[in-house]
Structure formats: C-alpha cells, structure tokens
Design a protein around this motif. Structure first.
Motif, PDB file in Angstrom:
ATOM      1  N   ASP A  84       0.712  -1.213   0.055  1.00  0.00           N
ATOM      2  CA  ASP A  84       0.197  -0.373   0.469  1.00  0.00           C
ATOM      3  C   ASP A  84       1.078   1.339  -0.177  1.00  0.00           C
ATOM      4  O   ASP A  84       1.588   1.441   1.138  1.00  0.00           O
TER       5      ASP A  84
ATOM      6  N   GLY B 164      -4.428   3.254  -2.992  1.00  0.00           N
ATOM      7  CA  GLY B 164      -5.204   2.067  -2.984  1.00  0.00           C
ATOM      8  C   GLY B 164      -5.660   0.727  -1.802  1.00  0.00           C
ATOM      9  O   GLY B 164      -4.398   0.524  -0.935  1.00  0.00           O
ATOM     10  N   ASN B 165      -6.309   0.030  -1.963  1.00  0.00           N
ATOM     11  CA  ASN B 165      -6.112  -0.883  -2.027  1.00  0.00           C
ATOM     12  C   ASN B 165      -5.191  -1.934  -2.632  1.00  0.00           C
ATOM     13  O   ASN B 165      -5.358  -1.162  -4.808  1.00  0.00           O
TER      14      ASN B 165
ATOM     15  N   HIS C  54      -5.467  -6.309  -7.549  1.00  0.00           N
ATOM     16  CA  HIS C  54      -5.538  -7.941  -7.534  1.00  0.00           C
ATOM     17  C   HIS C  54      -5.328  -8.333  -9.412  1.00  0.00           C
ATOM     18  O   HIS C  54      -6.031  -9.485  -9.141  1.00  0.00           O
TER      19      HIS C  54
ATOM     20  N   TYR D 172      -2.572  -5.704   3.571  1.00  0.00           N
ATOM     21  CA  TYR D 172      -3.299  -4.897   3.445  1.00  0.00           C
ATOM     22  C   TYR D 172      -2.499  -4.492   5.437  1.00  0.00           C
ATOM     23  O   TYR D 172      -2.612  -5.354   6.187  1.00  0.00           O
TER      24      TYR D 172
ATOM     25  N   GLU E  61     -12.754  -1.537   5.134  1.00  0.00           N
ATOM     26  CA  GLU E  61     -12.654  -1.108   3.957  1.00  0.00           C
ATOM     27  C   GLU E  61     -11.667  -2.157   3.216  1.00  0.00           C
ATOM     28  O   GLU E  61     -11.739  -2.681   2.156  1.00  0.00           O
ATOM     29  N   ILE E  62     -11.124  -3.006   5.072  1.00  0.00           N
ATOM     30  CA  ILE E  62     -10.319  -4.091   3.986  1.00  0.00           C
ATOM     31  C   ILE E  62     -11.093  -5.377   3.193  1.00  0.00           C
ATOM     32  O   ILE E  62     -11.308  -6.377   2.529  1.00  0.00           O
TER      33      ILE E  62
ATOM     34  N   GLN F  24     -14.465  -4.913   2.415  1.00  0.00           N
ATOM     35  CA  GLN F  24     -14.937  -4.758   1.404  1.00  0.00           C
ATOM     36  C   GLN F  24     -14.503  -5.002   0.341  1.00  0.00           C
ATOM     37  O   GLN F  24     -14.428  -5.412  -0.585  1.00  0.00           O
ATOM     38  N   ASP F  25     -13.107  -4.242   0.204  1.00  0.00           N
ATOM     39  CA  ASP F  25     -11.845  -5.035  -1.137  1.00  0.00           C
ATOM     40  C   ASP F  25     -11.967  -6.383  -0.602  1.00  0.00           C
ATOM     41  O   ASP F  25     -11.764  -6.949  -1.800  1.00  0.00           O
TER      42      ASP F  25
ATOM     43  N   ALA G 192     -14.713  -7.268  -3.039  1.00  0.00           N
ATOM     44  CA  ALA G 192     -15.157  -7.176  -3.879  1.00  0.00           C
ATOM     45  C   ALA G 192     -14.153  -8.068  -4.783  1.00  0.00           C
ATOM     46  O   ALA G 192     -14.659  -7.663  -6.337  1.00  0.00           O
ATOM     47  N   ASN G 193     -12.916  -8.921  -4.370  1.00  0.00           N
ATOM     48  CA  ASN G 193     -11.953  -9.263  -5.018  1.00  0.00           C
ATOM     49  C   ASN G 193     -11.984 -11.000  -4.736  1.00  0.00           C
ATOM     50  O   ASN G 193     -10.622 -11.350  -4.717  1.00  0.00           O
TER      51      ASN G 193
ATOM     52  N   LYS H 298      -2.843 -13.387   0.349  1.00  0.00           N
ATOM     53  CA  LYS H 298      -3.653 -12.218   1.958  1.00  0.00           C
ATOM     54  C   LYS H 298      -3.520 -12.498   2.734  1.00  0.00           C
ATOM     55  O   LYS H 298      -3.649 -13.131   3.430  1.00  0.00           O
TER      56      LYS H 298
END
Length: 211
Positions: A6, A34-35, A38, A51, A59-60, A62-63, A66-67, A75
């Motif tokens: 990051d 940002g995040n 991916h 992260y 925030e983490i 949600q990311d 989304a991925n 990760k």
C-alpha cells in the motif's frame, strides 16, 4: 516473490519489505494507491498481497469481498495499530495471516513458513485479543467429539499435517483423514481455515498455540 504493498503507508511497507528481504532473496515490490492491486500479474512469482491495518477493517473487508475471484494470491494483514478484535473474521474472505508490524525477524520467518505452506498464521496480538474475551469457553463434549477426534482436532490446530498426526497417534493416514472429515462435520466447518476461525470464536480446545 511479488509483494503488493500500500503506497499510502510506504514507510511502513518499505520497512516490512526490508525485513522480508532478510528471509527471501527474490522479492519484487509492487506499489499501489489505495487497496492492493488484484489484477493478475505477468510474472510467475508467488504474489503476496499485504493490507496495512489501522482501524480500516470495513475498507479491507469490502475490498476482499469485491475481489473474491482472486484466489491465486496469498493475502495477509500487516497490523499497524487499532482494535484487532474482529480481524480473525477476515479468514473466510481469504486472509491467510495476521502479522504484527513489530514482529521480530524470527516471528516473520515462522509466519511466512506457515503462510507459504498453505497454513494460517495468527500473531499473538490477534490471538490473545480473542482469548481474552469474556465469553465462557465451550467444551468439546458439547459437539459429541470422541477422545480420538479431540486429539485429531488439537493436532490440526497446532499446525500438524495428516502424516505427522498419523505417526504421532499410531494411525494410518487414511484413518486420520476419516477422523478429520467426521470432526469437520460435527463442528460444521468445511476447511482448516474455518476450523481455526471456529476455535478463535468458541475457544473449545485446550492445546492452543499461535498458528
């Protein structure tokens, strides 16, 4: 090895990269805004997405949601600060390790030995936070586990492989796998990651180590 870091906290991430370079010779750093990125990379390097956590749980989360299709990356959460009480719940979203930024070189080595061998790692900061919760611990007998099944689960929680358990308990690998399957069914978990999360939330078994 490709590290995705990051750029908003480059000093922290760079220090982390320098520590890892003591352990690994072939590190390439990928900065991002940002995040973590991916998108699939063109190299064949194993990719570790880092992260930086500092009270940005939502925030983490949600990311990660989304991925979800990004199953090829390892990760990890690098804990910089903040309340770590809920971090362990990110296991179901693909997090393999929780590492304290203040970890020693030995702790980093232990963490990545587990993570790179498809095991989960929880630093003491996260693990102790869960163990110090006020909820009354459950008992294995509540889940109708036999004595042998309890031994199998405790061995799994201590990071032992099927072969290691079979040698230790004098059982065939097939028998160990059968016990493991039955344990997972009784505890209503489908994977080792879910078993670790179950234990962190319920504190059922006695022989707990930092994973």
């Amino acid at each position: 090895m490709l590290l995705s870091l990051d750029s908003r906290t480059q000093l922290i991430s760079l220090g982390f990269k320098e520590l890892l370079s003591i352990l690994f010779d072939d590190i390439t750093v990928e900065w991002h805004t940002g995040n973590p990125i991916h998108a699939a990379n063109s190299t064949k390097d194993q990719k570790i997405v880092v992260y930086n956590f500092h009270d940005n749980f939502s925030e983490i989360e949600q990311d990660l949601l989304a991925n979800q299709e990004d199953s090829g990356s390892i990760k990890v959460i690098l804990i910089v600060g903040g309340d770590v009480s809920n971090l362990h719940t990110l296991v179901t979203n693909g997090i393999s390790g929780f590492i304290d930024m203040n970890a020693s070189v030995k702790e980093l080595k232990d963490a990545f030995q587990k993570i790179l061998h498809n095991q989960n790692y929880y630093c003491e900061l996260v693990w102790n936070k869960i163990l110090n919760q006020d909820e009354e611990p459950s008992s294995p007998t509540q889940f109708n586990l036999t004595r042998r099944e309890i031994e199998i689960v405790e061995s799994l929680l201590n990071g032992k492989s099927t072969l290691e358990i079979s040698v230790e308990l004098g059982l065939s690998p097939h028998t160990v796998q059968t016990h493991r399957k039955n344990c997972f069914k009784k505890l209503k978990v489908k994977s080792l990651s879910e078993l670790l999360l179950f234990e962190m939330e319920n504190q059922v078994f006695k022989n707990r180590n930092t994973f």
